[in-house]
Structures are given as C-alpha cells and as structure tokens.
Design a protein around this motif. Structure first.
Motif, PDB file in Angstrom:
ATOM      1  N   ARG A 191      45.417  58.851  39.898  1.00  0.00           N
ATOM      2  CA  ARG A 191      44.539  58.946  38.735  1.00  0.00           C
ATOM      3  C   ARG A 191      43.491  57.832  38.689  1.00  0.00           C
ATOM      4  N   TYR A 192      43.608  56.846  39.580  1.00  0.00           N
ATOM      5  CA  TYR A 192      42.631  55.764  39.598  1.00  0.00           C
ATOM      6  C   TYR A 192      41.792  55.746  40.877  1.00  0.00           C
ATOM      7  N   VAL A 193      41.716  56.868  41.571  1.00  0.00           N
ATOM      8  CA  VAL A 193      40.950  56.915  42.815  1.00  0.00           C
ATOM      9  C   VAL A 193      39.842  57.956  42.699  1.00  0.00           C
TER      10      VAL A 193
ATOM     11  N   ASN B 176      36.426  54.124  41.101  1.00  0.00           N
ATOM     12  CA  ASN B 176      36.113  53.243  42.229  1.00  0.00           C
ATOM     13  C   ASN B 176      35.330  52.015  41.774  1.00  0.00           C
ATOM     14  N   VAL B 177      34.391  52.228  40.861  1.00  0.00           N
ATOM     15  CA  VAL B 177      33.603  51.106  40.342  1.00  0.00           C
ATOM     16  C   VAL B 177      34.510  50.156  39.565  1.00  0.00           C
ATOM     17  N   LYS B 178      35.366  50.710  38.722  1.00  0.00           N
ATOM     18  CA  LYS B 178      36.272  49.877  37.928  1.00  0.00           C
ATOM     19  C   LYS B 178      37.136  48.987  38.823  1.00  0.00           C
ATOM     20  N   ILE B 179      37.740  49.595  39.829  1.00  0.00           N
ATOM     21  CA  ILE B 179      38.659  48.859  40.695  1.00  0.00           C
ATOM     22  C   ILE B 179      37.924  47.807  41.521  1.00  0.00           C
ATOM     23  N   ASN B 180      36.847  48.209  42.171  1.00  0.00           N
ATOM     24  CA  ASN B 180      36.137  47.284  43.054  1.00  0.00           C
ATOM     25  C   ASN B 180      35.565  46.087  42.309  1.00  0.00           C
ATOM     26  N   ILE B 181      34.997  46.327  41.143  1.00  0.00           N
ATOM     27  CA  ILE B 181      34.406  45.219  40.396  1.00  0.00           C
ATOM     28  C   ILE B 181      35.485  44.330  39.787  1.00  0.00           C
ATOM     29  N   THR B 182      36.579  44.936  39.332  1.00  0.00           N
ATOM     30  CA  THR B 182      37.684  44.135  38.800  1.00  0.00           C
ATOM     31  C   THR B 182      38.221  43.186  39.867  1.00  0.00           C
TER      32      THR B 182
ATOM     33  N   ASP C 163      20.831  32.410  26.993  1.00  0.00           N
ATOM     34  CA  ASP C 163      22.241  32.489  26.613  1.00  0.00           C
ATOM     35  C   ASP C 163      22.534  33.755  25.825  1.00  0.00           C
ATOM     36  N   ARG C 164      21.592  34.173  25.009  1.00  0.00           N
ATOM     37  CA  ARG C 164      21.785  35.392  24.232  1.00  0.00           C
ATOM     38  C   ARG C 164      21.883  36.610  25.155  1.00  0.00           C
ATOM     39  N   ILE C 165      20.968  36.706  26.088  1.00  0.00           N
ATOM     40  CA  ILE C 165      20.967  37.848  27.004  1.00  0.00           C
ATOM     41  C   ILE C 165      22.186  37.799  27.924  1.00  0.00           C
ATOM     42  N   THR C 166      22.547  36.606  28.363  1.00  0.00           N
ATOM     43  CA  THR C 166      23.724  36.465  29.217  1.00  0.00           C
ATOM     44  C   THR C 166      24.984  36.916  28.483  1.00  0.00           C
ATOM     45  N   ALA C 167      25.086  36.570  27.208  1.00  0.00           N
ATOM     46  CA  ALA C 167      26.230  37.014  26.411  1.00  0.00           C
ATOM     47  C   ALA C 167      26.235  38.531  26.278  1.00  0.00           C
ATOM     48  N   ASP C 168      25.058  39.107  26.030  1.00  0.00           N
ATOM     49  CA  ASP C 168      24.949  40.556  25.849  1.00  0.00           C
ATOM     50  C   ASP C 168      25.294  41.323  27.117  1.00  0.00           C
ATOM     51  N   THR C 169      25.005  40.740  28.254  1.00  0.00           N
ATOM     52  CA  THR C 169      25.181  41.465  29.514  1.00  0.00           C
ATOM     53  C   THR C 169      26.422  41.010  30.281  1.00  0.00           C
ATOM     54  N   GLN C 170      26.505  39.738  30.607  1.00  0.00           N
ATOM     55  CA  GLN C 170      27.582  39.281  31.478  1.00  0.00           C
ATOM     56  C   GLN C 170      28.916  39.087  30.764  1.00  0.00           C
ATOM     57  N   ALA C 171      28.916  38.363  29.654  1.00  0.00           N
ATOM     58  CA  ALA C 171      30.182  37.966  29.026  1.00  0.00           C
ATOM     59  C   ALA C 171      31.042  39.161  28.634  1.00  0.00           C
ATOM     60  N   VAL C 172      30.442  40.122  27.962  1.00  0.00           N
ATOM     61  CA  VAL C 172      31.232  41.262  27.496  1.00  0.00           C
ATOM     62  C   VAL C 172      31.571  42.205  28.652  1.00  0.00           C
ATOM     63  N   THR C 173      30.701  42.272  29.660  1.00  0.00           N
ATOM     64  CA  THR C 173      31.004  43.073  30.852  1.00  0.00           C
ATOM     65  C   THR C 173      32.212  42.500  31.576  1.00  0.00           C
ATOM     66  N   HIS C 174      32.227  41.190  31.750  1.00  0.00           N
ATOM     67  CA  HIS C 174      33.365  40.542  32.400  1.00  0.00           C
ATOM     68  C   HIS C 174      34.647  40.772  31.610  1.00  0.00           C
ATOM     69  N   ALA C 175      34.550  40.724  30.280  1.00  0.00           N
ATOM     70  CA  ALA C 175      35.740  40.920  29.445  1.00  0.00           C
ATOM     71  C   ALA C 175      36.367  42.285  29.700  1.00  0.00           C
ATOM     72  N   ALA C 176      35.532  43.295  29.895  1.00  0.00           N
ATOM     73  CA  ALA C 176      36.045  44.641  30.155  1.00  0.00           C
ATOM     74  C   ALA C 176      36.815  44.694  31.469  1.00  0.00           C
ATOM     75  N   PHE C 177      36.235  44.142  32.528  1.00  0.00           N
ATOM     76  CA  PHE C 177      36.900  44.180  33.830  1.00  0.00           C
ATOM     77  C   PHE C 177      38.130  43.277  33.866  1.00  0.00           C
ATOM     78  N   LEU C 178      38.052  42.127  33.216  1.00  0.00           N
ATOM     79  CA  LEU C 178      39.221  41.246  33.149  1.00  0.00           C
ATOM     80  C   LEU C 178      40.375  41.944  32.429  1.00  0.00           C
ATOM     81  N   SER C 179      40.046  42.713  31.406  1.00  0.00           N
ATOM     82  CA  SER C 179      41.077  43.434  30.653  1.00  0.00           C
ATOM     83  C   SER C 179      41.706  44.538  31.492  1.00  0.00           C
ATOM     84  N   MET C 180      40.901  45.226  32.291  1.00  0.00           N
ATOM     85  CA  MET C 180      41.454  46.253  33.182  1.00  0.00           C
ATOM     86  C   MET C 180      42.449  45.631  34.152  1.00  0.00           C
ATOM     87  N   GLY C 181      42.037  44.529  34.770  1.00  0.00           N
ATOM     88  CA  GLY C 181      42.922  43.877  35.727  1.00  0.00           C
ATOM     89  C   GLY C 181      44.213  43.411  35.091  1.00  0.00           C
TER      90      GLY C 181
END
Length: 346
Positions: free
Chosen positions: A122-124, A129-135, A89-107
């Motif tokens: 300006r977004y192409v 490309n990584v930001k858009i596709n993953i979001t 859970d600690r590693i998942t929080a460090d990697t997945q949770a905060v990463t998802h928060a960034a992409f969710l915020s972009m969207g």
C-alpha cells in the motif's frame, strides 16, 4: 568574541537557513563600519545549484559592496532572489518548516509501527514514492539542520502547530464518520489554495514520473489511501491563508515536490472524491493515521517548547531505524528530484 576585531570595511554574511538569530548576532557583535550581506541557497547539498533559488539579503551594506558579494555568488549559477531577513524567514517557514514537519511525521509514524513502507504494497507507487523517498532523504541528514530551521525561525511555530492541528481535526472527522463535514472542509481548503490557479497547463507531476522512482515493487492493484498528510497540508495552508504558488520564486526542490503531489491530488476531482470516501469507509490506514497524528503533534510540541534535545532524540531514533536504506533512497531520491525538476522546468 571575534566580532569586534573584524577588519574595517569588511563584508560579513552567513548561509544559515534562519536569519533572525544570525542577523541579531551580527548586529550585536560586529562594528558599525562592517557591512552585512547574508545569503541562503534554497536547496540541499546534493542538488545542482544552477538555476536554484539563492536568496541574497542586503541587510547593511553599500551598493558597491553588495555588488561584490553578488559577483562572487554568481559563480554558483543560481537564480538570485532579493529579500529582507524577515521576509526570508517568513517564506522559509511557509515552505520549508511545515513541509519538513509533514515528512518527519510520516517517518515517525512508520517507525512507531515498525514499518519499512517500501516493503508494504500500500506504500509503493505513485504519490507514495515521493513520500518515502523524501522522508528518507530528510532523515539521512543532520538533525540540527531541521531543528534549527523549525525552532529558531520566529514564524515556524505557528505553521507547524497549525499543521498538527489540521492533521488532528481531519483525523477526528474521519474517525467519527463525518463525511459531509470532512468533504466540505477539504474542498473549501482546496478552493482557497488552488482556486486562483490556471489549470490549463500540465500537472507539476504525472503518473509516469511518480511511478518511476520506487524502492519497492509496485503492486498490480494499488491499495486506496486517504492521504491524510496531503489533505492536512492543504487545510493548513488554507487556515493560515498561505497560497504556496506565491513563494515559487524562492521554493526548494522538496517544497516543489510536495506542492506537486498535493496539486496532483486536488486537480483530479475523481481521485479527491475517492480519497474522501476512503477516509470514511476504509479502515486500512487507521492505525497508521493514528501514529501519524501522534507524530505531528509531537514534532509541534518540540518546536513550541523550543526543545532541541527532544527534537534530537525523536529524529535520531527514527534515523537509526531507517539507516540501512539511506544509500538506496538517496540515490533514487536525487535522480527523482533531478528528473522532476527537469520535466517541470523549475
């Protein structure tokens, strides 16, 4: 209801992304003579499991029974990683949770501005490309997957709260024109996160790969971007004393992509200096960054208060906004992940 009726000597496990509530439920409802071996495949449903991390947790089990479970799971061809439930859970929080928060915020920010980013020059291209596709990839999934991982993980609140705080702090410095303070904070964060790395090897991502997967037409001259989302990510890691490379053994494809684009920025001093200059001198992204800051704080509030309904409402409304492009984004995103993972050998 059914836990006490579990067969004598059975082996029970789960595939949830957050182990604290899962293990608590098992311990509460399962008889003592039942073994508990849990697991978690660290990738999405459209990613080939071969070579991807698969966490196996021998929470309460005889070695013989643990070996049985591992033999069954070996058919997936994944790379087995052995952790405790708490460490997972600690590693998942460090990697997945905060990463998802960034992409969710972009969207959420693009939605608030009624922007389809692939239609805006300006977004192409490149990092965008990584930001858009993953979001879009995240918003095409079920909301409860991300809500559960963020809200139920006992370690995730701190990470997501810090990311929102890092976004806010850096945006205020940009808005106030405090160049020296902004530069000092960003470069100290970069040194804390990347300082111990050996930069002799190739970048996790490169220009050719980044430019290949676009939903729009790349302009001849890219629009400069201050990359607030990336700067805040590194600042967040620094504030929490997280070294992301320590978690590579059980990182998800999305996390490796996110780490790759942050590394791409911080391993190019000229690019980083230009980003800092743009953050102070160029107002092109000010309204976008304002909405991004609001979005990051909004997601953090949902997680802090454990508010599943608000999380669902925020997620689903933005999901509907982007829905027409999910099929294209999923196809391009899958190919992007496949290519990048193959190129990096991860």
């Amino acid at each position: 209801m059914y836990g006490p009726s579990t067969k004598l000597g059975a082996i029970v496990g789960g595939q949830t992304s957050c182990k604290a509530p899962e293990i608590a439920a098992f311990e509460k409802h399962l008889p003592k003579d039942v073994d508990i071996v849990s697991c978690h495949s660290l990738h999405g449903p459209n990613v080939d499991p071969r070579g991807q991390p698969l966490v196996i947790i021998q929470h309460r089990a005889a070695q013989e029974n643990f070996d049985k479970v591992e033999k069954v799971l070996s058919s997936l061809g994944s790379k087995h990683v052995y952790l405790s439930a708490a460490k997972h859970d600690r590693i998942t929080a460090d990697t997945q949770a905060v990463t998802h928060a960034a992409f969710l915020s972009m969207g959420k920010a693009w939605h608030a501005n009624a922007q389809f980013p692939w239609e805006i020059d300006r977004y192409v291209g490149g990092i965008e490309n990584v930001k858009i596709n993953i979001t879009l990839r995240i918003y095409s999934q079920k909301w409860h997957v991300y809500a559960g991982l963020a809200i139920l993980n006992p370690y995730a609140k701190e990470q997501i709260r810090q990311y929102a705080q890092s976004v806010t702090d850096l945006y205020k410095l940009m808005l106030g024109g405090h160049r020296e303070e902004l530069e000092d904070r960003i470069k100290k964060a970069g040194a804390a996160v990347f300082g111990a790395q050996n930069w002799d090897g190739d970048l996790l991502l490169n220009d050719e790969v980044l430019d290949r997967f676009s939903l729009g037409k790349k302009p001849e001259k890219p629009t400069p971007n201050n990359h607030l989302s990336l700067l805040a990510m590194v600042d967040c890691w620094s504030q929490l004393q997280i070294v992301p490379y320590d978690h590579m053994i059980c990182s998800t494809p999305l996390f490796r992509l996110w780490l790759g684009v942050t590394e791409y920025l911080f391993r190019k001093p000229g690019l980083l200096d230009d980003v800092i200059r743009i953050a102070i001198e160029d107002n092109t992204f000010r309204s976008d960054d304002l909405e991004f800051t609001f979005a990051a704080r909004g997601w953090s509030d949902c997680v802090t208060f454990g508010d599943f309904e608000s999380y669902k409402d925020r997620f689903v409304s933005t999901q509907k906004f982007f829905e027409p492009r999910f099929s294209d984004a999923t196809k391009v995103g899958n190919e992007m992940i496949k290519t990048i993972l193959a190129n990096t050998g991860k």
